[in-house]
Enzyme design. Structure first.
Site, short mmCIF file in Angstrom:
data_model
loop_
_atom_site.label_atom_id
_atom_site.label_comp_id
_atom_site.label_asym_id
_atom_site.label_seq_id
_atom_site.Cartn_x
_atom_site.Cartn_y
_atom_site.Cartn_z
N HIS A 49 -4.33 -13.56 -0.27
CA HIS A 49 -4.07 -14.99 -0.39
C HIS A 49 -2.71 -15.38 -0.83
CE1 HIS A 49 -5.56 -19.02 0.45
NE2 HIS A 49 -5.10 -19.47 -0.83
N GLU A 71 -7.12 -11.61 5.64
CA GLU A 71 -7.93 -12.45 4.71
C GLU A 71 -8.96 -12.80 5.62
OE1 GLU A 71 -5.78 -15.80 2.27
OE2 GLU A 71 -6.94 -16.54 4.30
N ASN A 431 0.61 19.71 -3.28
CA ASN A 431 0.59 21.27 -3.30
C ASN A 431 -0.76 21.76 -3.71
OD1 ASN A 431 2.84 22.37 -2.48
ND2 ASN A 431 3.81 22.50 -4.48
#
Lengths: 702, 154
Positions: A49, A71, A431
């Site tokens: 918002h 929203e 990794n």
């Protein structure tokens, strides 16, 4: 956007806010899948918002559109008409990615022109695809029309709930009613409305506003709005405040009147927190805080308190402060020296007083320095927050099940370090997941839980921060590393055979050596760990690996808390003072010429059975310095270490230990070999800081 | 050719009625644009930086900042001389931040009108014409106007 108002000055602020909110969005959305609580949804909704409001105010319509669609979805999640699925989480994350791209693009001055039509369509689909759960039935509420103020063109509607609340409030104290009409060419309607609302909230308790606050924030009103609020102030006082708002064409303030003269027109209309959005041109005055109408004042107070406690400060300003304090420290040292001189020569109570004052100043300056250092500190969370998303995406892509634990996120370190450790950490993490953790099936076969765990933790240790990345994967097969080193011709079989396991493990950090069987998109191209190590070393840090085949791998990083200040050993070389970072000093010793032996034309010294190569600094620094300055035959060796390597630097004199503030070398001087920076000493002179890593690397090459 | 003419013109335009800091170096007067000068400080301890060009004397502490200092004598290949009490460091804005310039003495600040400024006649000064953007005549003596950017460029 109006040409009269220069928006560019707000861009930085907008970008900063957007980045912060996007981070919150991402973090909370990731949590949503595991833990879809209402609180979390509320946080996400608020962030979305805020973004929508600010992007609209800045005129970034595409940005606003994406956030608006997002929203909508969030709103439905919040109202439980949709439930969280991976699909929804994915689309929200896609949204966040697009928003981040837009922020980048805006930051580069290209506006928010990022293709988003497909995304918007996807969001709409997700939104509609939800199971149409019945909405919570909102009981019909009566709407009462209030008489309009004289000469005021619109009429006010009040729901009957609110109506009785207003009557109650009116019985308890004065209730004011403000009607505001903004100028039709008003550029920032939202801001004006917000100012009016703030005035009402400061004056007392905002009971109601029309249109509701959300609509005001989104500028979903024409030019008129009304506020009803209680206040202990007089009408004149409030009047003065309202007059301070610019771009108001017309406004009216009065006590709120219970409409008794006319029979209130009662209209039945469904009112509820869900339905409100649907009602077109809602003519309903809604309570200021729909969720908790009884405590709007306390909420406001809490919010005000939050903003009051933090201030955004440009880092450059903190750096400046740091410089100034550095100056102060130098002057303090001088004053104390002058004081000592005076007290040696004269007897005077004033001189004693001076000494006392100087020691007080000394305490204050070091406190000041501490405080400024603290002001530059940030929790490492800011780096950690990027990880959950990466791990989620990676696990999905690789078909692995990964649990990420982040510990010690509150550990603070200097901003300068925070800025640079993100990428190396991310690389190590990748990794671990790609090479370390096995596929779920293999894990089960090996008697481990199908879900792999990676723990990233941070903690303080003395003046350092230690970050560990621990996985419970298959570990690194040292033999394979060795084989690989031979295969790629990096080392001969002979040389490899002589390596201890720990030394062999160090080969991982050499470029061109990747033990991954297949090169994946994620890692395994054989560049990486060497870059990680060199980045960590540049920061004056150390990296270490521990691994057990079948059990897992632990990578630990040891980093300085700040790049701005280091502890250094002051040494003299040919009449000049150099600072050797204490972090890399192993020991110091007196060397007499007869201790020095020669192997392969190189000077070495044997320390407790270990042959350590020596480096004469004049070969590093050339004859630029003043060779006659050394008057004694005494030599000192400063043994420095970098990972497993040891090197002895020959210096003329050891001076002592000191904390120094690092200044970068002016680019005017170019790249100076063996020098990583400069600092200012207690006597006000400049000293150079030795680049130990550089010297070791040069020595290695020959 | 046209390009050259244009550049000369702009040089004149910039110099037009400008305040100039005049300093002495090996018995000659030189001038630099006052807008480039931050401050003038006394000579202080200079820390040499190894393996830099000959004319970079080292670093000095300017109120907590370390700034590089250039020896203009070395830069212009003038004979080296003992430093005296009148020696000063002129701190100027350069491409990579502040830079200090060592001169024998700072004499005055004067306003030069464009009518006083002439193109550089060849061989009028000891300094390579590369670093010079003009020569001003003031009461029968000449002031060499330096092109700071070129003089400080590597």
């Amino acid at each position: 956007m109006s040409a009269e108002l220069d928006m560019s000055q707000y861009i930085d602020l907008f970008l900063q806010e957007a980045e912060e909110q996007i981070e919150v969005l991402e973090q909370e959305t990731l949590g949503l899948e595991q833990d879809p609580t209402d609180d979390r949804l509320q946080v996400i909704f608020r962030a979305a918002h805020t973004l929508k409001g600010s992007s609209r105010a800045m005129g970034f319509s595409q940005f606003a559109e994406v956030t608006h669609e997002m929203e909508n979805i969030l709103d439905r999640l919040r109202n439980h008409t949709l439930s969280v699925t991976t699909e929804i989480a994915d689309s929200i994350l896609a949204c966040i990615d697009t928003l981040a791209q837009m922020v980048d693009s805006i930051g580069q001055g290209n506006g928010d022109q990022i293709e988003c039509a497909a995304l918007v369509a996807r969001l709409r689909k997700v939104q509609e695809g939800g199971n149409e759960a019945p909405r919570p039935a909102a009981g019909p509420t009566q709407v009462i029309e209030l008489p309009s103020a004289s000469g005021w063109p619109f009429r006010t509607h009040v729901s009957s709930d609110l109506f009785s609340a207003l009557e109650e409030a009116a019985a308890a104290g004065p209730v004011f009613h403000a009607k505001v009409r903004l100028a039709s060419d008003c550029v920032m309607k939202f801001v004006r409305a917000f100012m009016a609302v703030s005035i009402a909230q400061e004056a007392g308790e905002l009971l109601a506003c029309h249109p509701d606050q959300e609509k005001l924030e989104e500028e979903e009103f024409d030019t008129d709005f009304e506020l009803i609020f209680t206040s202990s102030l007089t009408q004149e006082e409030i009047d003065t405040k309202f007059k301070g708002i610019s771009e108001v064409e017309n406004y009216w303030l009065g006590g709120w009147q219970t409409p008794t003269d006319e029979a209130p027109e009662v209209v039945a209309e469904p009112v509820g927190s869900v339905a409100q959005q649907e009602v077109p041109e809602s003519a309903v005055v809604t309570p200021a805080a729909p969720s908790a109408p009884s405590t709007p004042a306390t909420q406001g107070a809490a919010r005000k308190g939050d903003t009051g406690q933090t201030v955004r400060v440009d880092v450059a300003r903190l750096d400046n402060l740091m410089n100034l304090v550095g100056e102060l420290v130098i002057d303090r040292t001088r004053i104390s020296q002058i004081g000592n001189d005076l007290s040696n020569r004269f007897q005077d109570p004033n001189i004693d007083a001076l000494a006392e004052t100087v020691s007080h100043i000394a305490r204050i300056t070091s406190d000041l320095q501490d405080q400024i250092m603290k002001a530059r500190m940030m929790p490492i969370e800011t780096v950690f927050n990027r990880f959950p998303r990466v791990v989620r995406d990676l696990a999905q892509k690789l078909g692995k099940d990964v649990k990420l634990e982040l510990l010690g996120g509150e550990t603070e370190l200097d901003r300068s370090v925070i800025e640079v450790i993100g990428d190396p950490l991310l690389h190590i993490l990748r990794n671990s997941i790609d090479h370390g953790l096995e596929d779920p099936a293999d894990r089960v076969k090996a008697g481990k839980p199908a879900q792999g765990t990676v723990v990233v933790s941070a903690r303080h240790q003395e003046n350092h921060i230690v970050i560990e990345i621990v996985d419970d994967g298959k570990g690194i097969d040292v033999e394979r590393v060795k084989r690989k080193a031979v295969e790629t011709g990096f080392m001969t079989q002979d040389a490899v055979d002589r390596l201890s396991d720990k030394e062999a493990l160090q080969l991982i950090f050499q470029s061109g050596l990747s033990t991954a069987k297949e090169v994946s998109e994620v890692s395994g191209r054989g560049v990486g760990m060497d870059i990680v190590r060199s980045n960590i070393q540049k920061l004056g840090g150390l990296i270490d690996l521990e691994t057990t085949v079948g059990v897992g791998t632990k990578t630990s990083l040891r980093l300085p808390l700040t790049l701005a200040i280091i502890r250094g050993l002051l040494v003299e070389v040919q009449g000049e003072i150099f600072v050797v970072p204490l972090g890399s000093v192993i020991e110091t010793l007196l060397i007499s010429p007869k201790d020095i032996q020669r192997i392969n034309q190189r000077e070495v010294i044997v320390i407790r059975g270990m042959t350590t190569p020596l480096v004469r600094l004049e070969t590093v620094y050339g004859s630029n310095l003043n060779p006659e300055a050394n008057t004694t035959d005494d030599m000192y060796g400063v043994i420095v270490g970098l990972a497993e390597q040891r090197l002895g630097l020959i210096v003329d004199r050891l001076i002592g230990e000191q904390e120094v503030v690092i200044k970068s070398l002016s680019r005017f001087c170019g790249d100076v070999p063996g020098v990583s920076g400069a600092t200012i000493l207690g006597d006000g002179n400049v000293a150079l800081i030795m680049d130990v890593n550089g010297i070791v690397a040069t020595n290695e090459r020959g | 050719m046209n390009q050259d003419a244009l550049e000369l013109d702009t040089t004149h335009a910039v110099i037009d009625d400008q305040q100039t800091v005049v300093f002495r170096l090996a018995d000659e007067s030189y001038g630099i644009d006052i807008f480039r000068v931050n401050e003038i400080i006394r000579l202080r301890e200079i820390t040499p930086v190894p393996r830099t060009e000959n004319h970079i004397r080292g670093l000095v502490n300017l109120r907590g900042k370390t700034i590089p200092v250039v020896d203009l004598r070395a830069r212009f290949s003038l004979p080296v001389e003992e430093e005296t009490d009148s020696c000063r460091i002129i701190v100027v804005d350069a491409e990579h931040g502040q830079v200090g310039v060592i001169v024998d003495a700072v004499t005055e600040v004067m306003t030069l009108g464009s009518d006083q400024i002439e193109d550089t006649p060849p061989l009028v000064t000891d300094v390579s014409t590369d670093f010079v953007k003009g020569v001003a005549k003031h009461h029968d003596h000449l002031i060499t106007l330096l092109d700071l950017d070129k003089a400080l460029a590597a």
